[in-house]
Scaffold this motif. Sequence first.
Motif, mmCIF file in Angstrom:
data_model
loop_
_atom_site.group_PDB
_atom_site.id
_atom_site.type_symbol
_atom_site.label_atom_id
_atom_site.label_comp_id
_atom_site.label_asym_id
_atom_site.label_seq_id
_atom_site.Cartn_x
_atom_site.Cartn_y
_atom_site.Cartn_z
ATOM 1 N N PHE A 1 31.694 12.705 -4.976
ATOM 2 C CA PHE A 1 30.993 12.111 -6.123
ATOM 3 C C PHE A 1 29.779 11.301 -5.679
ATOM 4 C CE2 PHE A 1 35.372 12.525 -7.726
ATOM 5 C CZ PHE A 1 35.117 13.457 -8.703
ATOM 6 N N GLY A 2 29.042 11.851 -4.747
ATOM 7 C CA GLY A 2 27.802 11.215 -4.294
ATOM 8 C C GLY A 2 28.029 9.876 -3.641
ATOM 9 N N GLY A 3 29.030 9.788 -2.786
ATOM 10 C CA GLY A 3 29.343 8.492 -2.174
ATOM 11 C C GLY A 3 29.900 7.545 -3.209
ATOM 12 N N PHE A 4 30.798 8.072 -4.058
ATOM 13 C CA PHE A 4 31.397 7.320 -5.165
ATOM 14 C C PHE A 4 30.319 6.717 -6.057
ATOM 15 C CE2 PHE A 4 34.732 7.183 -1.878
ATOM 16 C CZ PHE A 4 35.641 7.976 -2.532
ATOM 17 N N PHE A 5 29.365 7.523 -6.421
ATOM 18 C CA PHE A 5 28.256 7.235 -7.337
ATOM 19 C C PHE A 5 27.228 6.250 -6.781
ATOM 20 C CE2 PHE A 5 31.713 8.480 -10.246
ATOM 21 C CZ PHE A 5 31.134 9.614 -10.772
ATOM 22 N N VAL A 6 27.531 5.560 -5.696
ATOM 23 C CA VAL A 6 26.586 4.595 -5.132
ATOM 24 C C VAL A 6 25.382 5.323 -4.552
ATOM 25 C CG1 VAL A 6 26.268 2.807 -3.379
ATOM 26 C CG2 VAL A 6 28.387 2.908 -4.684
ATOM 27 N N GLY A 7 25.633 6.343 -3.746
ATOM 28 C CA GLY A 7 24.543 7.109 -3.149
ATOM 29 C C GLY A 7 23.708 7.826 -4.189
ATOM 30 N N THR A 8 24.366 8.358 -5.209
ATOM 31 C CA THR A 8 23.631 9.056 -6.267
ATOM 32 C C THR A 8 22.714 8.101 -7.019
ATOM 33 O OG1 THR A 8 25.365 10.695 -6.534
ATOM 34 C CG2 THR A 8 23.891 10.383 -8.393
ATOM 35 N N THR B 1 0.815 -1.216 0.000
ATOM 36 C CA THR B 1 0.000 0.000 0.000
ATOM 37 C C THR B 1 0.844 1.260 0.000
ATOM 38 O OG1 THR B 1 -0.126 0.010 2.411
ATOM 39 C CG2 THR B 1 -1.880 -1.143 1.206
ATOM 40 N N ARG B 2 2.129 1.145 -0.236
ATOM 41 C CA ARG B 2 3.028 2.306 -0.214
ATOM 42 C C ARG B 2 4.252 2.020 -1.082
ATOM 43 N NH1 ARG B 2 2.289 3.478 4.713
ATOM 44 N NH2 ARG B 2 0.575 2.033 4.764
ATOM 45 N N PRO B 3 5.008 3.053 -1.441
ATOM 46 C CA PRO B 3 6.217 2.838 -2.259
ATOM 47 C C PRO B 3 7.372 2.310 -1.409
ATOM 48 C CG PRO B 3 5.911 5.171 -1.862
ATOM 49 C CD PRO B 3 4.714 4.480 -1.280
ATOM 50 N N PHE B 4 7.283 1.054 -1.018
ATOM 51 C CA PHE B 4 8.234 0.475 -0.078
ATOM 52 C C PHE B 4 9.653 0.448 -0.634
ATOM 53 C CE2 PHE B 4 10.561 -3.174 1.572
ATOM 54 C CZ PHE B 4 10.571 -2.866 2.907
ATOM 55 N N TRP B 5 9.817 -0.063 -1.838
ATOM 56 C CA TRP B 5 11.171 -0.203 -2.393
ATOM 57 C C TRP B 5 11.795 1.145 -2.689
ATOM 58 C CZ3 TRP B 5 13.144 -4.514 -1.167
ATOM 59 C CH2 TRP B 5 12.355 -5.641 -1.049
ATOM 60 N N ALA B 6 10.989 2.116 -3.049
ATOM 61 C CA ALA B 6 11.513 3.471 -3.250
ATOM 62 C C ALA B 6 12.049 4.024 -1.938
ATOM 63 C CB ALA B 6 10.418 4.379 -3.807
ATOM 64 N N GLY B 7 11.295 3.866 -0.863
ATOM 65 C CA GLY B 7 11.742 4.338 0.445
ATOM 66 C C GLY B 7 12.997 3.631 0.898
ATOM 67 N N LEU B 8 13.083 2.325 0.642
ATOM 68 C CA LEU B 8 14.268 1.579 1.038
ATOM 69 C C LEU B 8 15.506 2.047 0.281
ATOM 70 C CD1 LEU B 8 15.364 -0.764 2.759
ATOM 71 C CD2 LEU B 8 14.919 -2.246 0.800
ATOM 72 N N LEU B 9 15.379 2.269 -1.025
ATOM 73 C CA LEU B 9 16.526 2.741 -1.803
ATOM 74 C C LEU B 9 16.957 4.137 -1.369
ATOM 75 C CD1 LEU B 9 15.713 1.460 -5.400
ATOM 76 C CD2 LEU B 9 17.405 0.593 -3.792
ATOM 77 N N VAL B 10 16.007 5.001 -1.058
ATOM 78 C CA VAL B 10 16.348 6.355 -0.609
ATOM 79 C C VAL B 10 17.037 6.283 0.753
ATOM 80 C CG1 VAL B 10 15.375 8.571 0.102
ATOM 81 C CG2 VAL B 10 14.591 7.492 -1.987
ATOM 82 N N LEU B 11 16.565 5.415 1.638
ATOM 83 C CA LEU B 11 17.235 5.239 2.930
ATOM 84 C C LEU B 11 18.654 4.704 2.751
ATOM 85 C CD1 LEU B 11 14.423 3.746 5.174
ATOM 86 C CD2 LEU B 11 15.674 5.843 5.585
ATOM 87 N N LEU B 12 18.824 3.731 1.867
ATOM 88 C CA LEU B 12 20.152 3.164 1.629
ATOM 89 C C LEU B 12 21.087 4.165 0.961
ATOM 90 C CD1 LEU B 12 19.282 -0.455 0.446
ATOM 91 C CD2 LEU B 12 20.205 0.261 2.651
ATOM 92 N N ALA B 13 20.548 5.099 0.200
ATOM 93 C CA ALA B 13 21.371 6.106 -0.465
ATOM 94 C C ALA B 13 22.051 7.025 0.538
ATOM 95 C CB ALA B 13 20.525 6.926 -1.432
#
Length: 160
Positions: free
Chosen positions: A111-118, A29-41
Amino acid sequence: MTSAGAPAHPRSDSGFTRARRDFRAWRRTRPFWAGLLVLLAAAPIIYFPYFNLSLGALSVAMSTTAGAGSLVIGLTLIVLGGLLWFQPIIRFFAGCVSVFLGVLSLPISNFGGFFVGTLLAASGGLLALAWGPVDEHPEDIPDGVEEPSAAAGRCGRTGE
C-alpha cells in the motif's frame, strides 16, 4: 562624515550565517521542498517490503514477492528527488513520474509504504508541477503607459 554607506551590521558575517544565506538563495531557485518530499517518499516504499520485526520469539516478516519492484520504485524516486534539486528544468517530467510512481506503489509496495510513501510522492510531484522559476528581471511598464485592456477594465467598459 556620515554613516550612509556603512553596513547595518559592523561585524563581518560568520561562516554559518554566510552558508545559511547562500543555501537560502540556492533553495529559492529550484523546487527544493518538492525534491525533499520525493526523496522522503522513497524511504517507506523501500523499507517496508524488507521489514522484519522480532517480538521475543515471534518474528513478523513483511517481505513480499514485490520487493524488487519496490526497490526500483524507491530508487527511481531518489533519482527524481535529486534531479529536482540539481536540474530544476525537468520539474514537469519529474513531477509527473513521481506522482505516477507514488500511485503505482500502492499495489506493489505494501500500500505504498502504508500510504506514507504514496502521499509524500504525490505531494512532492504536485509541488514540482506547481513550481515555476521566478523572473529575475521583469519587464517594467513605464509610468503612464498602459495597455488598452487594463485601461478599459478600470473604466468598466468592454472596449466598445
